[in-house]
Motif scaffolding. Structure first.
Motif, short mmCIF file in Angstrom:
data_model
loop_
_atom_site.label_atom_id
_atom_site.label_comp_id
_atom_site.label_asym_id
_atom_site.label_seq_id
_atom_site.Cartn_x
_atom_site.Cartn_y
_atom_site.Cartn_z
N UNK A 4 0.86 -1.18 0.00
CA UNK A 4 0.00 0.00 0.00
C UNK A 4 0.90 1.23 0.00
N UNK A 5 0.71 2.09 -0.98
CA UNK A 5 1.46 3.34 -1.07
C UNK A 5 0.47 4.48 -0.92
N UNK A 6 0.55 5.22 0.18
CA UNK A 6 -0.29 6.40 0.31
C UNK A 6 0.44 7.56 -0.38
N UNK A 7 -0.36 8.42 -1.03
CA UNK A 7 0.25 9.49 -1.81
C UNK A 7 0.80 8.99 -3.13
N UNK A 8 0.14 8.01 -3.73
CA UNK A 8 0.64 7.39 -4.96
C UNK A 8 0.56 8.30 -6.17
N UNK A 9 -0.23 9.37 -6.10
CA UNK A 9 -0.26 10.34 -7.18
C UNK A 9 0.74 11.46 -6.97
N UNK A 10 1.47 11.40 -5.86
CA UNK A 10 2.50 12.37 -5.59
C UNK A 10 3.79 12.02 -6.31
N UNK A 29 -2.69 2.05 -4.60
CA UNK A 29 -2.34 3.45 -4.48
C UNK A 29 -3.47 4.25 -3.87
N UNK A 30 -3.19 4.91 -2.76
CA UNK A 30 -4.19 5.69 -2.03
C UNK A 30 -3.84 7.16 -2.17
N UNK A 59 -9.22 6.45 -4.35
CA UNK A 59 -9.26 7.90 -4.24
C UNK A 59 -10.00 8.28 -2.96
N UNK A 60 -9.25 8.73 -1.99
CA UNK A 60 -9.82 9.11 -0.70
C UNK A 60 -8.80 9.93 0.06
N UNK A 61 -9.26 10.68 1.04
CA UNK A 61 -8.37 11.52 1.83
C UNK A 61 -7.99 10.82 3.13
N UNK A 62 -6.78 11.08 3.57
CA UNK A 62 -6.28 10.46 4.79
C UNK A 62 -7.17 10.72 5.99
N UNK A 66 -12.49 6.23 8.50
CA UNK A 66 -12.72 4.90 7.95
C UNK A 66 -12.10 4.62 6.60
N UNK A 67 -11.61 5.65 5.89
CA UNK A 67 -11.11 5.43 4.54
C UNK A 67 -9.87 4.54 4.53
N UNK A 68 -8.93 4.81 5.40
CA UNK A 68 -7.72 3.99 5.45
C UNK A 68 -8.00 2.62 6.06
N UNK A 69 -8.84 2.58 7.06
CA UNK A 69 -9.19 1.29 7.68
C UNK A 69 -9.83 0.38 6.64
#
Length: 342
Positions: A4-10, A29-30, A59-62, A66-69
């Motif tokens: 899982x890579x958060x900020x994958x569009x960065x 990618x989150x 596509x969701x915000x940190x 519940x989005x990350x969970x």
């Protein structure tokens, strides 16, 4: 692996995800596509990753409850690389709430998700800004970091401390990573190299802080990604299951946690960076000297002793190679000397 890579569009998230996908790993990618800078560039990065069958986008915000969970529960990653954050030293003076929401609340949400669904290794992005005022060169991970000079740095220090507490309380194996001025193709439009390139090509003057004497430990994107990939397998041991690997090690005595710099350890004067950029562009810049803005430091330089002890020697791309590579990418993407609005 499932990663899982958060900020994958960065900037860094895209480069890391692309590397992992090219090696056959599955990447979730989150990204929340914040409008801090050009969302079109972020969409283009994700579109590039979408060409790999093993890439799944969320596509969701940190900070969304519940989005990350939900994401961790659904995709069950083995490795998590937490790169998503509200970045930027100067913007933190204008909009500190964005840093609280994304960096502190968002990281807390991720840690809670990993408490519920354990992973083999969490790699947490931090920043060289965390060393703060009065830091001596080179910046060593064992140095005491309690004097942040920007709110951005303060929030990143907070995420390091939060992650350590979860490593201690709930056994989340964590490596916190302090990055040093990352640059290269697909880079961030708010960073100096991108800004200078755009302005020089359209004949606008550039603002040069500290008269060009400020120094930065510029780290080419491919070198940073190489370090990240190699560190994935270097999981910090639990207390009693392994000791420090040397005097430079930051392994916690009470948790499976360590702090590692990723940088080249060879700072470059800003004026020299502009010289190399002018040569790559074939144009000269009109330089307007300005004082260093609040929150910035005069120089950064990473100690690389711990990084090399953990993973061996990593490539160190000089700016004489890295800046022309960025310029080639910029000209290919934007085609003309004028960057599209947005």
């Amino acid at each position: 692996m499932r990663v899982l890579v958060t900020g994958s569009a960065g900037f860094i998230g895209h480069a890391l995800s692309r590397r992992l996908l090219s090696e056959g790993h599955a990447v979730t990618g989150f990204d929340g596509f914040s409008d801090y800078y050009d969302v079109g560039l972020k969409r283009a990065r994700h579109a590039d990753l979408a060409g790999f069958p093993a890439f799944q986008a969320v596509e969701a915000r940190l900070e969304t409850p519940g989005a990350l969970l939900d994401t961790v529960a659904r995709h069950r990653p083995e490795i998590v690389v937490h790169l998503a954050a509200q970045a930027g030293v100067r913007y933190s003076l204008e909009n500190p709430a964005a840093y609280v929401e994304a960096n502190i609340v968002g990281t807390a949400n991720l840690l809670e998700a990993l408490r519920a669904h354990p992973v083999r290794h969490l790699l947490l992005a931090s920043t060289s800004s965390a060393y703060g005022g009065g830091a001596t060169s080179p910046f060593r991970e064992t140095d005491r970091s309690v004097t942040p000079v920007s709110f951005y740095a303060a929030t990143k220090l907070a995420t390091e401390a939060m992650a350590h507490s979860y490593a201690h309380l709930f056994g989340v194996p964590t490596t916190a990573l302090r990055f040093f001025t990352v640059y290269g193709p697909w880079g961030r439009p708010d960073m100096a190299l991108f800004l200078f390139t755009r302005k020089i090509l359209v004949g606008q003057p550039i603002e040069v802080f500290s008269g060009g004497s400020a120094e930065r430990d510029f780290t080419y994107i491919d070198d940073l990604v190489e370090g990240l990939v190699r560190l994935m397998d270097r999981v910090p041991p639990k207390p009693g299951e392994g000791g420090p690997i040397g005097e430079a090690d930051t392994l916690s005595p009470v948790a499976p946690y360590r702090l590692v710099n990723i940088g080249g350890g060879r700072p470059v004067r800003l004026g020299r960076m502009i010289d190399v950029l002018e040569e790559a562009l074939g144009r000269s810049a009109e330089r307007i000297p300005l004082p260093l803005p609040p929150g910035d430091v005069t120089a950064t330089r990473a100690s690389t002793a711990l990084l090399q002890a953990l993973i061996g020697t990593v490539p160190e791309t000089p700016i004489e190679t890295g800046i022309p590579a960025f310029v080639r990418w910029y000209r290919e993407v934007y085609r003309t000397d004028v960057q599209p609005a947005g």
